[in-house]
Design an enzyme around this catalytic site. Structure first.
Site, PDB file in Angstrom:
ATOM      1  N   ASP A   9      -5.115  -0.645  -8.253  1.00 30.05           N
ATOM      2  CA  ASP A   9      -5.264  -1.921  -7.227  1.00 30.05           C
ATOM      3  C   ASP A   9      -6.132  -3.430  -7.482  1.00 30.05           C
ATOM      4  O   ASP A   9      -6.498  -3.065  -6.575  1.00 30.05           O
ATOM      5  CB  ASP A   9      -5.296  -1.688  -5.873  1.00 30.05           C
ATOM      6  CG  ASP A   9      -5.539  -2.170  -4.581  1.00 30.05           C
ATOM      7  OD1 ASP A   9      -5.661  -2.537  -3.803  1.00 30.05           O
ATOM      8  OD2 ASP A   9      -4.517  -3.486  -4.587  1.00 30.05           O
ATOM      9  N   THR A  28      -7.410  -6.987  -8.793  1.00 30.14           N
ATOM     10  CA  THR A  28      -6.907  -8.585  -8.808  1.00 30.14           C
ATOM     11  C   THR A  28      -5.994  -8.827  -9.472  1.00 30.14           C
ATOM     12  O   THR A  28      -5.812  -8.310 -10.476  1.00 30.14           O
ATOM     13  CB  THR A  28      -8.681  -9.394  -8.384  1.00 30.14           C
ATOM     14  OG1 THR A  28      -8.987  -8.865  -9.224  1.00 30.14           O
ATOM     15  CG2 THR A  28      -9.053  -9.137  -7.342  1.00 30.14           C
ATOM     16  N   ASP A  29      -5.408 -10.078  -9.741  1.00 28.74           N
ATOM     17  CA  ASP A  29      -5.134 -10.410 -10.900  1.00 28.74           C
ATOM     18  C   ASP A  29      -5.983 -10.656 -12.109  1.00 28.74           C
ATOM     19  O   ASP A  29      -6.813 -10.942 -11.737  1.00 28.74           O
ATOM     20  CB  ASP A  29      -4.068 -11.848 -10.139  1.00 28.74           C
ATOM     21  CG  ASP A  29      -3.300 -11.495  -9.501  1.00 28.74           C
ATOM     22  OD1 ASP A  29      -3.127 -11.775  -8.222  1.00 28.74           O
ATOM     23  OD2 ASP A  29      -2.279 -11.786  -9.829  1.00 28.74           O
ATOM     24  N   HIS A  64       0.907  -1.005  -0.103  1.00 28.65           N
ATOM     25  CA  HIS A  64      -0.316  -0.021  -0.206  1.00 28.65           C
ATOM     26  C   HIS A  64       1.121   1.647   0.386  1.00 28.65           C
ATOM     27  O   HIS A  64       0.841   2.211  -0.518  1.00 28.65           O
ATOM     28  CB  HIS A  64      -1.176   0.122   1.141  1.00 28.65           C
ATOM     29  CG  HIS A  64      -1.820  -0.616   1.150  1.00 28.65           C
ATOM     30  ND1 HIS A  64      -1.965  -1.852   2.143  1.00 28.65           N
ATOM     31  CD2 HIS A  64      -2.741  -1.677  -0.051  1.00 28.65           C
ATOM     32  CE1 HIS A  64      -3.474  -2.715   2.101  1.00 28.65           C
ATOM     33  NE2 HIS A  64      -3.848  -2.047   0.136  1.00 28.65           N
ATOM     34  N   ASP A 117     -17.641  -1.303 -12.049  1.00 31.05           N
ATOM     35  CA  ASP A 117     -16.124  -1.946 -12.846  1.00 31.05           C
ATOM     36  C   ASP A 117     -15.862  -1.181 -13.061  1.00 31.05           C
ATOM     37  O   ASP A 117     -16.171   0.255 -13.948  1.00 31.05           O
ATOM     38  CB  ASP A 117     -16.955  -2.567 -14.824  1.00 31.05           C
ATOM     39  CG  ASP A 117     -16.024  -3.097 -14.945  1.00 31.05           C
ATOM     40  OD1 ASP A 117     -15.858  -4.197 -16.119  1.00 31.05           O
ATOM     41  OD2 ASP A 117     -14.425  -3.123 -14.869  1.00 31.05           O
ATOM     42  N   PRO A 152     -13.419 -11.183 -12.092  1.00 32.53           N
ATOM     43  CA  PRO A 152     -13.603  -9.251 -12.629  1.00 32.53           C
ATOM     44  C   PRO A 152     -12.276  -8.898 -13.242  1.00 32.53           C
ATOM     45  O   PRO A 152     -12.388  -7.060 -13.870  1.00 32.53           O
ATOM     46  CB  PRO A 152     -14.179  -9.076 -11.320  1.00 32.53           C
ATOM     47  CG  PRO A 152     -13.859 -10.132 -10.383  1.00 32.53           C
ATOM     48  CD  PRO A 152     -13.700 -11.464 -10.925  1.00 32.53           C
TER      49      PRO A 152
END
Ligand code: SAM
Length: 290
Positions: A163, A165-166, A69, A145, A170
């Protein structure tokens, strides 16, 4: 999630098809749900404290979240030097938001998170990650989204922090060229976008793919590195896209001035680490200069 003599284990699924995994013992499961977007589990682990996994992929742990972060936030904001408007795509746990609002220069933050359940449950079960940041009056929190948001909005931002997800489920749309193109159009002159771009030793193709797209869209396409213990396989890459060549080369003395003026206390970020983070080992350089 697997059971066993000494309790349940949350198995890291990110590299399963490549034949590698690791597991975190779930000493206590605090919450588990199919949110409609993804599988969410929040649990206690003896070594890393409270942790969250989405679709079996480690997202954030109480013990090492500060590294990711701090580096995803302070590098672009201090390099920019006068960031007033920030856009966060993803970031449901609130850790990036917590670090962004520490900058008094920031007047407005829009955060676009696709899954309200992540924010809801992290506020309740991992409150130390957001540390009250969701109550900041500068925040405009949007549940949508992120790819669609950047297509539809006409707002502009000095810093965009993806930031996500991989690129599975989504998060996949946030690695497409059309998303990067739309985000580029939302940057103010001199603005910069940074992206969660995985661990190059394990996910080098993802970094290569992002860098190819960035090179078509930005004057500067690069990345910088930070090592987060629970993102296994070595240092993690943070994609860097901007049309301002000077941002990557802000002198150390200037970064030190900006860091002091911001009044930050950090546990990983320092101006020296900021500069050094852009020094790439050869195998990462080859992902950037594909
Ligand atoms: N630090 C983590 C990492 O490096 O993998 C990411 C943490 S954060 C929890 C990732 C967030 O991205 C999640 O809350 C997820 O719901 C959100 N997300 C995934 N796809 C998204 C999309 N298309 N638009 C907006 N948010 C998205």
């Amino acid at each position: 999630m697997v059971g066993g003599a000494n309790g349940r284990w949350v198995v890291e699924t990110l590299y399963e098809k490549e034949g590698f995994t690791c597991a975190f013992r779930a000493d206590k499961v605090l919450y588990e749900e199919e949110t409609g977007q993804q599988h969410l589990v929040i649990f206690e682990n003896g070594l890393f404290g409270r942790m969250m996994a989405l679709d079996g992929i480690t997202q954030v742990t109480e013990r090492d979240e500060f590294i990711y972060h701090e580096m995803m936030t302070h590098v672009p904001i201090l390099a920019h030097g006068n960031a007033k408007r920030v856009l966060i795509i993803g970031g449901g746990d609130g850790g990036i938001l917590r670090e962004v609002i520490r900058h008094r220069s920031v007047e407005h933050v829009t955060m676009v998170e696709i899954d309200p359940a992540v924010t809801d449950f992290c506020k309740k079960q991992l409150p130390q990650i957001s540390a009250g940041a969701f109550d900041d009056p500068r925040l405009n929190l949007v549940f949508a989204d992120g790819a669609k948001f950047v297509e539809d909005t006409d707002e502009s931002y000095d810093v965009i922090i993806v930031d996500s997800t991989d690129p599975i489920g989504p998060g996949e749309v946030l690695f497409r060229e059309e998303f990067y193109r739309a985000a580029h159009a939302r940057l103010t002159p001199g603005g910069v976008i940074v992206t969660q771009n995985g661990v190059p030793f394990m996910q080098g193709d993802e970094l290569k793919s992002t860098m190819e797209k960035f090179r078509r869209l930005f004057k500067v396409a690069s990345c910088y590195l930070a090592t987060i213990p629970t993102y296994v396989g070595g240092p993690m890459a943070m994609g860097w896209g901007t049309d301002d060549e000077t941002l990557k080369a802000v002198p150390l003395e200037e970064l030190e001035k900006r860091y002091a003026a911001a009044g930050l206390t950090t546990r990983y970020y320092t101006p020296e680490v900021h500069k050094a983070a852009f020094a790439l080992p050869r195998y990462v350089e080859t992902c950037v200069k594909v």
